[in-house]
Design a protein around this motif. Structure first.
Motif, PDB file in Angstrom:
ATOM      1  N   ALA A 192      -8.888 -24.567  36.377  1.00 31.16           N
ATOM      2  CA  ALA A 192      -9.098 -25.368  37.440  1.00 31.16           C
ATOM      3  C   ALA A 192      -8.123 -26.614  37.163  1.00 31.16           C
ATOM      4  CB  ALA A 192     -10.703 -25.930  37.409  1.00 31.16           C
ATOM      5  N   ARG A 193      -7.948 -27.082  36.253  1.00 28.01           N
ATOM      6  CA  ARG A 193      -7.073 -28.211  36.048  1.00 28.01           C
ATOM      7  C   ARG A 193      -5.462 -27.835  36.154  1.00 28.01           C
ATOM      8  NH1 ARG A 193      -8.586 -31.421  30.670  1.00 28.01           N
ATOM      9  NH2 ARG A 193      -7.014 -32.957  31.573  1.00 28.01           N
ATOM     10  N   LEU A 194      -5.373 -26.701  35.790  1.00 35.99           N
ATOM     11  CA  LEU A 194      -4.019 -26.171  35.952  1.00 35.99           C
ATOM     12  C   LEU A 194      -3.553 -25.635  37.399  1.00 35.99           C
ATOM     13  CD1 LEU A 194      -3.284 -24.505  32.364  1.00 35.99           C
ATOM     14  CD2 LEU A 194      -2.131 -26.530  33.221  1.00 35.99           C
ATOM     15  N   ASN A 195      -4.542 -25.359  38.085  1.00 33.49           N
ATOM     16  CA  ASN A 195      -4.533 -24.576  39.172  1.00 33.49           C
ATOM     17  C   ASN A 195      -3.795 -23.226  39.083  1.00 33.49           C
ATOM     18  OD1 ASN A 195      -4.868 -24.176  42.130  1.00 33.49           O
ATOM     19  ND2 ASN A 195      -3.125 -25.159  42.568  1.00 33.49           N
ATOM     20  N   TYR A 196      -4.293 -22.599  38.042  1.00 36.42           N
ATOM     21  CA  TYR A 196      -3.660 -21.058  37.586  1.00 36.42           C
ATOM     22  C   TYR A 196      -4.582 -20.458  36.973  1.00 36.42           C
ATOM     23  CZ  TYR A 196      -0.622 -17.834  35.381  1.00 36.42           C
ATOM     24  OH  TYR A 196      -0.099 -16.736  34.680  1.00 36.42           O
ATOM     25  N   ALA A 197      -5.028 -19.012  37.436  1.00 38.64           N
ATOM     26  CA  ALA A 197      -6.121 -18.376  36.848  1.00 38.64           C
ATOM     27  C   ALA A 197      -5.404 -17.801  35.481  1.00 38.64           C
ATOM     28  CB  ALA A 197      -6.325 -17.199  37.893  1.00 38.64           C
ATOM     29  N   LEU A 198      -6.289 -17.971  34.462  1.00 41.93           N
ATOM     30  CA  LEU A 198      -5.890 -17.628  33.039  1.00 41.93           C
ATOM     31  C   LEU A 198      -6.530 -16.303  32.849  1.00 41.93           C
ATOM     32  CD1 LEU A 198      -6.190 -21.202  31.275  1.00 41.93           C
ATOM     33  CD2 LEU A 198      -4.329 -19.850  31.516  1.00 41.93           C
ATOM     34  N   HIS A 202      -0.545 -12.174  31.831  1.00 39.17           N
ATOM     35  CA  HIS A 202       0.407 -13.123  31.991  1.00 39.17           C
ATOM     36  C   HIS A 202       1.535 -12.680  31.117  1.00 39.17           C
ATOM     37  CE1 HIS A 202      -2.926 -15.756  32.519  1.00 39.17           C
ATOM     38  NE2 HIS A 202      -3.194 -15.303  31.657  1.00 39.17           N
ATOM     39  N   VAL A 203       2.823 -12.954  31.926  1.00 40.98           N
ATOM     40  CA  VAL A 203       4.046 -12.847  31.358  1.00 40.98           C
ATOM     41  C   VAL A 203       4.567 -14.495  31.092  1.00 40.98           C
ATOM     42  CG1 VAL A 203       6.552 -12.283  31.295  1.00 40.98           C
ATOM     43  CG2 VAL A 203       4.570 -10.662  32.086  1.00 40.98           C
ATOM     44  N   ALA A 204       4.973 -14.765  29.983  1.00 38.00           N
ATOM     45  CA  ALA A 204       5.469 -16.130  29.955  1.00 38.00           C
ATOM     46  C   ALA A 204       7.131 -16.197  29.707  1.00 38.00           C
ATOM     47  CB  ALA A 204       4.932 -16.937  28.558  1.00 38.00           C
ATOM     48  N   ALA A 205       7.690 -17.142  30.299  1.00 41.72           N
ATOM     49  CA  ALA A 205       9.157 -17.177  30.234  1.00 41.72           C
ATOM     50  C   ALA A 205       9.531 -18.480  29.883  1.00 41.72           C
ATOM     51  CB  ALA A 205       9.680 -16.697  31.616  1.00 41.72           C
ATOM     52  N   ILE A 206      10.660 -18.487  29.221  1.00 38.05           N
ATOM     53  CA  ILE A 206      11.478 -19.922  29.188  1.00 38.05           C
ATOM     54  C   ILE A 206      12.517 -20.016  29.890  1.00 38.05           C
ATOM     55  CG2 ILE A 206      12.390 -21.591  27.436  1.00 38.05           C
ATOM     56  CD1 ILE A 206       9.423 -20.762  26.862  1.00 38.05           C
ATOM     57  N   VAL A 207      12.634 -20.615  31.124  1.00 37.88           N
ATOM     58  CA  VAL A 207      14.116 -20.870  31.966  1.00 37.88           C
ATOM     59  C   VAL A 207      14.698 -22.104  31.327  1.00 37.88           C
ATOM     60  CG1 VAL A 207      14.699 -20.939  34.155  1.00 37.88           C
ATOM     61  CG2 VAL A 207      12.475 -19.685  33.885  1.00 37.88           C
ATOM     62  N   ALA A 243      16.438 -29.543  30.038  1.00 34.76           N
ATOM     63  CA  ALA A 243      17.284 -28.275  30.243  1.00 34.76           C
ATOM     64  C   ALA A 243      16.325 -27.074  29.916  1.00 34.76           C
ATOM     65  CB  ALA A 243      18.145 -28.251  29.078  1.00 34.76           C
ATOM     66  N   ALA A 244      14.893 -27.330  30.391  1.00 34.51           N
ATOM     67  CA  ALA A 244      13.963 -25.975  30.174  1.00 34.51           C
ATOM     68  C   ALA A 244      12.726 -26.197  30.956  1.00 34.51           C
ATOM     69  CB  ALA A 244      13.689 -25.847  28.556  1.00 34.51           C
ATOM     70  N   LEU A 245      12.260 -25.094  31.304  1.00 35.16           N
ATOM     71  CA  LEU A 245      11.182 -25.092  32.112  1.00 35.16           C
ATOM     72  C   LEU A 245      10.392 -24.079  31.297  1.00 35.16           C
ATOM     73  CD1 LEU A 245      12.196 -24.616  35.898  1.00 35.16           C
ATOM     74  CD2 LEU A 245      11.293 -26.875  34.890  1.00 35.16           C
ATOM     75  N   TRP A 246       8.829 -24.218  31.122  1.00 36.83           N
ATOM     76  CA  TRP A 246       8.053 -23.095  30.759  1.00 36.83           C
ATOM     77  C   TRP A 246       7.245 -22.554  31.972  1.00 36.83           C
ATOM     78  CZ3 TRP A 246       5.067 -26.247  26.405  1.00 36.83           C
ATOM     79  CH2 TRP A 246       6.103 -26.537  25.181  1.00 36.83           C
ATOM     80  N   VAL A 247       7.343 -21.211  31.999  1.00 38.74           N
ATOM     81  CA  VAL A 247       6.732 -20.543  33.349  1.00 38.74           C
ATOM     82  C   VAL A 247       5.843 -19.598  32.685  1.00 38.74           C
ATOM     83  CG1 VAL A 247       7.367 -19.342  35.157  1.00 38.74           C
ATOM     84  CG2 VAL A 247       9.222 -21.065  34.353  1.00 38.74           C
ATOM     85  N   TRP A 248       4.950 -19.565  33.650  1.00 36.28           N
ATOM     86  CA  TRP A 248       3.922 -18.063  33.431  1.00 36.28           C
ATOM     87  C   TRP A 248       3.721 -17.736  34.726  1.00 36.28           C
ATOM     88  CZ3 TRP A 248       3.343 -22.595  30.365  1.00 36.28           C
ATOM     89  CH2 TRP A 248       3.335 -22.627  29.138  1.00 36.28           C
ATOM     90  N   VAL A 249       3.667 -16.195  34.943  1.00 36.00           N
ATOM     91  CA  VAL A 249       3.366 -15.577  35.978  1.00 36.00           C
ATOM     92  C   VAL A 249       2.283 -14.560  35.751  1.00 36.00           C
ATOM     93  CG1 VAL A 249       5.736 -15.881  37.209  1.00 36.00           C
ATOM     94  CG2 VAL A 249       5.218 -13.806  35.636  1.00 36.00           C
ATOM     95  N   SER A 250       1.418 -14.219  36.614  1.00 34.61           N
ATOM     96  CA  SER A 250       0.557 -13.490  36.252  1.00 34.61           C
ATOM     97  C   SER A 250       0.439 -12.049  37.471  1.00 34.61           C
ATOM     98  CB  SER A 250      -1.045 -13.966  36.450  1.00 34.61           C
ATOM     99  OG  SER A 250      -1.229 -14.576  37.944  1.00 34.61           O
TER     100      SER A 250
END
Length: 410
Positions: A192-198, A202-207, A243-250
């Motif tokens: 709820a706090r992240l507005n992202y279903a855990l 998931h695939v995590a990425a460092i962009v 210089a970096a974003l932490w990203v998760w996609v589900s």
């Protein structure tokens, strides 16, 4: 502020000679400064390749800034270094809640740089009066320069704290950091706090970018391209630094790295390190840690390597957490081949990956079969022992070299 005295003409000449030598020195000369600075860093800093790379850039930037100023006007006051490298690392540490380490790292770098300069000074003159003046003038210069730079960076830190308090970034980063560290946060509350279903896969990425001051729009465009490649669900994006974003996609869609590589054609400064797909909070955490390992190795490869998955680097990641021992293994196993022409190592690595089939190796490398045979013969001549019975060890050593490079090349 210390009393400022300009050097005598003779000592000014010695300073100019010394800094000319520093500016012309190979990169390895400054590794000792990086080693001391990084050795005293917080484990949270060491775990993030983006921060480690930023510390290295900052060390180089500060020493180069001071040396170039003394080349122009030996012994004169040096203005603070508030370039993109130094401001970037300050912003990054504040965003991670690690800003209390900023001043310590500058002092550590200052002490290591002073030891390097003293070693240089003793090569410039054996006259005790000249040496005494040289050390006095340059000590005043270095310490005053670092004090002024710290004061300027402290102002930037204060401004960044104000910006963080005015937005939601700090909260998202705090929650994500707690999840990655394994804190016992209830899944529904964190979602709820992240507005992202855990509760999904998931695939995590460092962009990220290797530039000190990258295009933020390009980083965000790459994160959106990542989400599209994963099926179009809304990603979770956390600003991890300049210089970096932490990203998760589900989602259940398999993520195709080739689609990402095509998307990055229009974003030449951006690179992406991918973790494996995994479910739930533990999958959220594990995929991110594996993406960081992937980034650590991707940053060591040439810039044309734009995307890497954990599957690409898993064996090397496990084998290189102690890089000194890994490099020693490479040198024992490969012998002279470890420092030979890269195409010899690449040919033998591909040959072993293709089941020792020269024809398939030629097809993969788009090279004539006769050329492949000649390279294989030369590569095996350079090995310290016959390939037979050692294929697994040689293949691992070649894979390590592919990602870490030969000794001293990173």
């Amino acid at each position: 502020m210390p009393t400022w005295e300009r050097p005598s003409p003779r000592v000014a000449e010695l300073i100019r000679t010394g800094v000319e030598g520093l500016l012309a020195a190979p990169a390895a000369t400054f590794d000792q400064i990086d080693a001391v600075t990084i050795a005293n860093a917080d484990p949270a800093v060491l775990a993030d390749p983006t921060l480690v790379a930023a510390i290295r850039r900052t060390n180089r930037a500060n020493l180069t800034h001071w040396a170039e100023a003394n080349l122009r006007d030996p012994g004169a006051p040096v203005v603070p270094n508030v370039g993109p490298e130094t401001l970037g690392i300050a912003r990054d540490l504040v965003r991670r809640g690690l800003d209390t380490l900023t001043l310590d790292s500058y002092r550590t770098g200052q002490n290591a740089s002073w030891r390097l300069w003293m070693a240089t000074a003793f090569t410039l003159t054996s006259d005790p009066d000249e040496l005494s003046e040289l050390l006095d003038v340059t000590a005043n210069s270095i310490f005053t320069f670092v004090d002024a730079t710290i004061a300027a960076i402290s102002e930037q830190v204060a401004l960044e704290r104000v910006r963080l308090r005015s937005g939601t970034h700090a909260e998202r980063l705090e929650i994500v950091t707690l999840l990655v560290e394994g804190a016992p946060i209830h899944q529904d509350r964190a979602s709820a706090r992240l507005n992202y279903a855990l509760d999904r896969r998931h695939v995590a990425a460092i962009v990220f970018s290797d530039r000190a001051e990258p295009d933020q729009v390009a980083l965000e465009a790459a994160a959106e391209a990542l989400a599209q490649a994963a099926g179009g669900r809304r990603p979770l994006i956390v600003i991890a630094g300049a210089a970096a974003l932490w990203v998760w996609v589900s989602g259940e869609h398999a993520l195709d790295p080739d689609v990402l590589r095509a998307a990055l054609d229009a974003l030449p400064e951006v690179r992406i390190a991918l973790g494996p797909a995994a479910a739930g909070i533990e999958g959220f955490r594990r995929s991110h840690l594996d993406a960081l390992d992937t980034q650590r190795l991707l940053q060591r490869t040439p810039g044309d390597a734009r995307v890497a998955t954990y599957d690409d680097v898993q064996v090397v990641a496990l084998a290189t957490h102690d890089e000194d021992r890994a490099q020693a293994f490479v040198e024992r196993t490969l012998g002279p081949l470890a420092s030979a022409a890269p195409e010899l190592r690449d040919t033998l690595r591909t040959y072993l990956a293709e089941g020792s089939n020269a024809k398939r190796t030629a097809e993969v490398l788009f090279t004539h079969r006769n050329t492949i045979i000649k390279r294989l013969d030369r590569a095996q001549q350079l090995l310290p022992a016959p390939l037979e019975g050692r294929m697994l060890a040689v293949a691992l050593a070649l894979e390590i070299t592919r990602w870490l490079g030969a000794r001293g090349s990173a």
